[in-house]
Write an enzyme that holds these catalytic residues in place. Sequence first.
Site, mmCIF file in Angstrom:
data_model
loop_
_atom_site.group_PDB
_atom_site.id
_atom_site.type_symbol
_atom_site.label_atom_id
_atom_site.label_comp_id
_atom_site.label_asym_id
_atom_site.label_seq_id
_atom_site.Cartn_x
_atom_site.Cartn_y
_atom_site.Cartn_z
ATOM 1 N N HIS A 264 -40.794 -55.914 -44.500
ATOM 2 C CA HIS A 264 -40.912 -56.321 -43.101
ATOM 3 C C HIS A 264 -39.844 -57.382 -42.869
ATOM 4 O O HIS A 264 -39.738 -58.328 -43.654
ATOM 5 C CB HIS A 264 -42.306 -56.885 -42.814
ATOM 6 N N SER B 15 -46.531 -45.849 -56.763
ATOM 7 C CA SER B 15 -47.295 -46.624 -55.791
ATOM 8 C C SER B 15 -46.487 -46.821 -54.520
ATOM 9 O O SER B 15 -46.342 -45.882 -53.767
ATOM 10 C CB SER B 15 -47.823 -47.945 -56.331
ATOM 11 N N CYS C 6 -46.840 -48.697 -60.776
ATOM 12 C CA CYS C 6 -47.684 -48.337 -61.911
ATOM 13 C C CYS C 6 -46.807 -47.642 -62.942
ATOM 14 O O CYS C 6 -45.725 -47.149 -62.623
ATOM 15 C CB CYS C 6 -48.804 -47.391 -61.477
#
Length: 114
Positions: free
Chosen positions: A68, A63, A83
Amino acid sequence: MQKMGTHLVVEAWQAPQEYLNNPELIRQALLAAIEAGEATLIDLCVHQFSPHGVTATATLAESHIAIHTWPEYGYFAVDLFFCGEGKPKQAMKVLQTLLQAQKIEVREFDRGFP
């Protein structure tokens, strides 16, 4: 629920400004986290903002990880969605250690369908 993956939403504080404003350090931290999380990197994009801040996204076979940073506040936010057999908690521990966050808050969600 048929669990498809684990999603961690993380807030981290009190990290050194010079770490959070260094795109190469963020890149290396993500690569180390991916390795620790036993994930498979597909693509990595790192962007430096002006005057400060870094955003990076790692597309994984499992995934993704997105980070940030707000260096001026010593703050960063991370989203880890794995996953399969990946280990997002291990990946997050590496990010916390390498970016020297003194405080973190982790919210964990199981992803899937009924």
